[in-house]
Design an enzyme around this catalytic site. Structure first.
Site, PDB file in Angstrom:
ATOM      1  N   GLU A 265     -14.299  -1.492 -22.808  1.00 25.64           N
ATOM      2  CA  GLU A 265     -14.874  -2.920 -22.568  1.00 25.64           C
ATOM      3  C   GLU A 265     -15.268  -3.487 -23.937  1.00 25.64           C
ATOM      4  O   GLU A 265     -14.522  -2.199 -25.088  1.00 25.64           O
ATOM      5  CB  GLU A 265     -16.204  -2.257 -22.215  1.00 25.64           C
ATOM      6  N   LYS A 340     -21.050  -6.702 -15.342  1.00 24.20           N
ATOM      7  CA  LYS A 340     -21.705  -5.600 -15.664  1.00 24.20           C
ATOM      8  C   LYS A 340     -23.183  -6.270 -15.247  1.00 24.20           C
ATOM      9  O   LYS A 340     -23.920  -7.294 -15.339  1.00 24.20           O
ATOM     10  CB  LYS A 340     -22.154  -5.366 -17.074  1.00 24.20           C
ATOM     11  N   CYS A 374     -18.844   0.553 -18.127  1.00 21.97           N
ATOM     12  CA  CYS A 374     -19.569   1.599 -18.923  1.00 21.97           C
ATOM     13  C   CYS A 374     -21.252   1.824 -18.261  1.00 21.97           C
ATOM     14  O   CYS A 374     -20.835   2.531 -17.000  1.00 21.97           O
ATOM     15  CB  CYS A 374     -19.764   0.443 -20.423  1.00 21.97           C
TER      16      CYS A 374
END
Length: 508
Positions: A265, A340, A374
């Site tokens: 990321e 995300k 993440c």
């Protein structure tokens, strides 16, 4: 039973075995008229399908057998009798181009029951079904104890009690414990079967490895090689230096014939150093200007190195809003974008980022994969939706600054592997960036996690990198092991979920 057994052998039936075969059949089917195959019938069976006929020998004496035909699925699943499916013992129903392995007989001499020889025959049948790429094994099973209960129970009630283990049936209980499932009840299947009251149950075992049209070229691979890059944050002079560093790692993992390369990321963050005089929000928006050129160059890398690249993530401006996105650059030249979904408080506070709204899996030449960035991996509902869509591998590029942040990502990723019966690969950044605000320090240990069952590592960790050291991690994962787990694992999390009580649904 004599306990001095020297040798047990399982092999294909030969015509020279006939006399011993007949003796064992007569002992196994006492009470049934003409309960043996004539020699001429066995000769016909061996002539049409020799590889489908199995025997088990104890000290070189035939004590059991499993006999089979190949038939069409329509024929196997339609209402039929034993005489119909065997062509009145002519075996004219055998079709080498059919898709069902139909069991026409299986028996073990009573003297040798209790040695699990029947299970050996069934395991050999299953292996044969897989090797011949047949859809399933089908046969009609007797219910010999039903005559004891027929005055008080209907056949369906009897079978329900057998399934609930309230009643033991020597045939049906064995078949159910051997991963067969009931398809339906059939009447008048086997003439003269008075103990079953002329009933039989059509049973099926599904071959999870069956492929309707096996591909000889561009077939999906079973063993997939992952190349995960634990990226060192370092100051860069310009975008070309960034590309040189990225290409170095892509080349390295491609040399090992990896199918995927994954970056972490926000691994493009070193390019923000030139904008450190700006506010954090303005600096990352300047970084977003590089995102499209990076995606285009990574598409070129994917083609030239013949590898699928997961580009970690990078900032992306769309209609004035800032998102955290990445790209799946496929080796056929196409690409997909993922976002995300869950934005951390830090990303909102310093950068004003927004979460994406598209939940999806991606089809690749190595099967269906999921990608979550993440923080997303800490929300189990999200990965469950991807698992319901058939995901085999979940890729999680991440960025964490402290060890406790990393621990959250790691432990949640490992939980996702267990609860979704899939592989989870995580890759993060290491090092520090003293000249980039809000990106000062990093902590990472790249790893690949597995479900926790006998076919996988005991601790559920397939491989892991050295913490906080720039390196690559090359790992092979076998998706066929997942298929086996889904159907035959010690626990079957995906199958045993109580969807009658709760479920996860995608709202849009």
């Amino acid at each position: 039973m004599d306990n001095t057994i020297s040798k047990i052998e399982l092999r294909n039936l030969l015509i020279d075995d006939y006399l011993e075969l007949k003796k064992s059949m007569l002992e196994s089917y006492k009470g049934l008229e003409d309960s043996y195959w004539y020699k001429g019938e066995i000769e016909k069976l061996l002539n049409v399908f020799p590889e489908g006929q199995l025997v088990v020998l104890v000290d070189d004496v035939v004590v059991g057998s499993a006999l089979s035909l190949i038939v069409d699925e329509r024929q196997a699943m339609s209402t039929h009798t034993y005489d119909m499916i065997t062509g009145n013992s002519t075996f004219s129903t055998h079709n080498p181009d059919g898709d069902i392995l139909y069991g026409i007989d299986v028996f073990i001499h009573p003297k040798y029951r209790g040695l699990r020889l029947g299970r050996r025959l069934y395991d050999a049948r299953k292996e044969m079904c897989e090797q011949l790429n047949l859809k399933s094994i089908v046969f009609a099973g007797r219910i010999p104890n039903y005559s004891k209960y027929s005055d008080e129970l209907t056949p369906k009630q009897y079978l329900d009690k057998v399934k609930a283990k309230e009643i033991h049936d020597p045939v049906m209980s064995f078949q159910l414990s051997n991963d067969f499932h009931m398809v339906r009840l059939m009447r008048n299947y086997l003439e003269g079967d008075t103990s079953s009251k002329d009933y039989a149950v059509l049973l099926e075992w599904n071959n999870i490895f069956y492929e309707k049209s096996p591909q000889l070229i561009n077939a999906k691979k079973s063993v997939i090689r992952l190349g995960l890059i634990q990226w060192q944050m370092r100051l860069l002079n310009d975008l070309e230096e960034f590309f040189d560093q990225a290409e170095f790692f892509i080349n390295a993992v491609a040399d090992y014939e990896s199918d995927f390369a994954m970056f972490p990321e926000l691994f493009t963050a070193p390019l923000m150093a030139d904008y450190n005089h700006l506010s954090e929000a303005d600096a990352i928006r300047e970084l977003a200007r590089y995102t499209d050129p990076i995606r285009k160059r990574f598409q070129e890398f994917a083609i030239s190195y013949n590898i699928n690249i997961i580009t970690g993530s990078m900032p992306y401006l769309l209609d004035g809003s800032l998102y955290n996105v990445g790209f799946l650059c496929k080796r056929d030249g196409t690409y997909d974008m993922y976002s995300k979904i869950h934005i951390t408080p830090n990303e909102v506070h310093y950068w004003g980022m927004k979460g994406g709204s598209k939940i999806q899996t991606f089809d690749t030449d190595c099967g269906k994969i999921g990608i979550m960035i993440c923080y997303d991996v800490e929300f189990p509902e999200l990965s469950r939706l991807l698992a319901d869509q058939g995901m085999d591998i979940l890729f999680v590029p991440f960025l964490t600054d402290t060890q406790n942040g990393y621990t959250r990502v790691r432990n949640c990723a490992q939980a996702r592997a267990i609860e979704n019966e899939c592989y989870v690969a995580i890759a993060g950044c290491v090092g520090n960036l003293p000249k980039v605000n809000n990106m000062d320090i990093q902590f990472a240990q790249t790893a690949v996690f597995t479900p926790s069952d006998f076919a996988f590592p005991t601790n559920g960790v397939k491989a892991e990198a050295t913490p906080n050291t720039e390196m690559t991690l090359i790992v092979d994962v076998d998706v066929d092991l997942l298929k086996e787990l889904h159907e035959h694992g010690s626990v079957r999390v995906k199958k045993d979920r109580r969807s009658d009580l709760y479920r996860t649904i995608k709202l849009k």
